[in-house]
Design a protein around this motif. Structure first.
Motif, PDB file in Angstrom:
ATOM      1  N   PHE A  27       0.848  -1.195   0.000  1.00  0.00           N
ATOM      2  CA  PHE A  27       0.000   0.000   0.000  1.00  0.00           C
ATOM      3  C   PHE A  27       0.882   1.242   0.000  1.00  0.00           C
ATOM      4  N   LEU A  28       0.554   2.199  -0.875  1.00  0.00           N
ATOM      5  CA  LEU A  28       1.225   3.496  -0.923  1.00  0.00           C
ATOM      6  C   LEU A  28       0.233   4.557  -0.468  1.00  0.00           C
ATOM      7  N   LEU A  29       0.543   5.238   0.637  1.00  0.00           N
ATOM      8  CA  LEU A  29      -0.347   6.263   1.186  1.00  0.00           C
ATOM      9  C   LEU A  29       0.189   7.642   0.817  1.00  0.00           C
ATOM     10  N   HIS A  30      -0.658   8.424   0.157  1.00  0.00           N
ATOM     11  CA  HIS A  30      -0.232   9.679  -0.474  1.00  0.00           C
ATOM     12  C   HIS A  30      -0.025  10.811   0.531  1.00  0.00           C
ATOM     13  N   ASP A  89      -4.372 -11.105   2.694  1.00  0.00           N
ATOM     14  CA  ASP A  89      -4.195 -11.427   4.107  1.00  0.00           C
ATOM     15  C   ASP A  89      -3.124 -10.548   4.748  1.00  0.00           C
ATOM     16  N   THR A  90      -1.993 -10.407   4.067  1.00  0.00           N
ATOM     17  CA  THR A  90      -0.896  -9.600   4.590  1.00  0.00           C
ATOM     18  C   THR A  90      -0.391  -8.657   3.501  1.00  0.00           C
ATOM     19  N   PHE A  91       0.308  -7.612   3.924  1.00  0.00           N
ATOM     20  CA  PHE A  91       0.754  -6.583   2.990  1.00  0.00           C
ATOM     21  C   PHE A  91       1.750  -5.671   3.701  1.00  0.00           C
ATOM     22  N   ALA A  92       2.524  -4.948   2.902  1.00  0.00           N
ATOM     23  CA  ALA A  92       3.436  -3.924   3.425  1.00  0.00           C
ATOM     24  C   ALA A  92       2.821  -2.551   3.174  1.00  0.00           C
ATOM     25  N   LEU A  93       3.401  -1.552   3.828  1.00  0.00           N
ATOM     26  CA  LEU A  93       2.883  -0.186   3.741  1.00  0.00           C
ATOM     27  C   LEU A  93       4.032   0.798   3.568  1.00  0.00           C
ATOM     28  N   VAL A  94       3.800   1.815   2.749  1.00  0.00           N
ATOM     29  CA  VAL A  94       4.725   2.943   2.685  1.00  0.00           C
ATOM     30  C   VAL A  94       3.900   4.217   2.592  1.00  0.00           C
ATOM     31  N   ARG A 116       5.721  -5.048   6.974  1.00  0.00           N
ATOM     32  CA  ARG A 116       6.743  -4.010   7.128  1.00  0.00           C
ATOM     33  C   ARG A 116       6.104  -2.661   6.804  1.00  0.00           C
ATOM     34  N   VAL A 117       6.717  -1.603   7.330  1.00  0.00           N
ATOM     35  CA  VAL A 117       6.209  -0.261   7.041  1.00  0.00           C
ATOM     36  C   VAL A 117       7.375   0.697   6.881  1.00  0.00           C
ATOM     37  N   ALA A 118       7.247   1.594   5.905  1.00  0.00           N
ATOM     38  CA  ALA A 118       8.210   2.676   5.710  1.00  0.00           C
ATOM     39  C   ALA A 118       7.458   3.999   5.741  1.00  0.00           C
ATOM     40  N   ALA A 119       8.019   4.966   6.430  1.00  0.00           N
ATOM     41  CA  ALA A 119       7.442   6.311   6.477  1.00  0.00           C
ATOM     42  C   ALA A 119       8.510   7.290   6.004  1.00  0.00           C
TER      43      ALA A 119
END
Length: 288
Positions: A27-30, A89-94, A116-119
């Motif tokens: 997922f890419l959060l703008h 079921d599962t996913f990463a986020l940035v 995992r997550v990146a900010a």
């Protein structure tokens, strides 16, 4: 192609997917303001890395209905809803810029689903103990968050005309910020491809109203609804050392708070450096 996902409360959430449809989901959060149409890695790179990139408009932006009074934590509900509808079921986020706190919210509140997550160039919570929240911040953002502290009506009076001007001329947001941009940021936005993506991003995000922008700023200026210390997955925090829109002290505070966090502060670059660095984050996000 844009898909519309329905939240449990009936709201429409506009979702955009790119890359490998059978790839590992990220997922890419703008940013703020922004939309699902914001700058993203090229499809060819996503295919090569085997990544299915999922972006969506936060409530009040673009094709997503408003959720008045939302806090940062509300993003976790929308991420979960989209993932459920897509069968993930599962996913990463940035999250980039204003998307950073929302990505961290989903990581904290969706244990067992986020890997995992990146900010990138994220803010820290207002009132963060030991952090001078405004230190090093550009004047325009100080004014905006002071307006938010005075209430949603004051903030709307400030942002609604700006959003209307951007709808009339999406280039005006970049030109309006130009005096506050560092030399490295000016170089980044001078790239015609990036500038075109930014213009399309702002035009889409604000095409109906300033509500998404207003609600983001209010959410950043009030309790977030979660504690970053509750994030248990590997977390990567990237920040340009010269960033004035979300100063580097915010990333360092988050790194001290999140148990499994690593912070990278890159010298010589600022806020829009996150656009250049995002492709480099992708292999880490999908590591097993």
């Amino acid at each position: 192609m844009t898909d519309i996902v329905r939240a449990d409360d009936g709201r429409r959430i506009a979702v955009e997917q790119s890359g490998d449809p059978s790839g590992r989901p990220v997922f890419l959060l703008h940013g703020t303001p922004g939309s699902r149409m914001g700058p993203a890695p090229r499809g060819m790179l996503l295919y090569r890395l085997g990544i299915r990139l999922i972006a969506f408009d936060r409530p009040g932006y673009g094709g997503s209905d408003r959720l008045e009074g939302r806090d940062v934590a509300a993003a976790a509900v929308d991420v979960r809803t989209i993932a459920d509808r897509l069968g993930l079921d599962t996913f990463a986020l940035v999250g980039r810029s204003g998307g950073g706190p929302h990505a961290l919210a989903a990581a904290a509140l969706l244990p067992g689903r986020v890997t995992r997550v990146a900010a990138l160039v994220s803010l820290a919570p207002q009132g963060a103990e030991g952090l001078d929240w405004y230190e090093g911040m550009t004047e325009s953002n100080v004014v905006e968050y002071n307006a938010a502290a005075s209430g949603v009506g004051v903030l709307e009076t400030r942002l609604a005309p700006k959003a209307a001007a951007i709808r009339a001329n999406p280039e005006s947001l970049i030109s309006g910020l130009y005096q506050e941009l560092s030399p490295s940021d000016r170089q980044t936005v001078a790239d015609l491809g990036i500038r075109r993506m930014l213009v399309d991003n702002f035009a889409e995000g604000l095409k109906h109203s300033a509500h998404g922008w207003i609600d983001d700023a209010m959410a950043f200026s009030t309790p977030w609804g979660f504690d970053p210390a509750d994030i248990t997955v590997p977390t990567l925090l990237w920040h340009g050392a010269l960033d004035g829109f979300s100063p580097v002290g915010h990333a360092r505070w988050l790194a001290d708070r999140i148990p499994d966090a690593r912070v990278i502060v890159q010298p010589g670059v600022a806020h829009f450096g996150a656009l250049d660095i995002l492709p480099d984050m992708l292999p880490w996000l999908v590591e097993s």
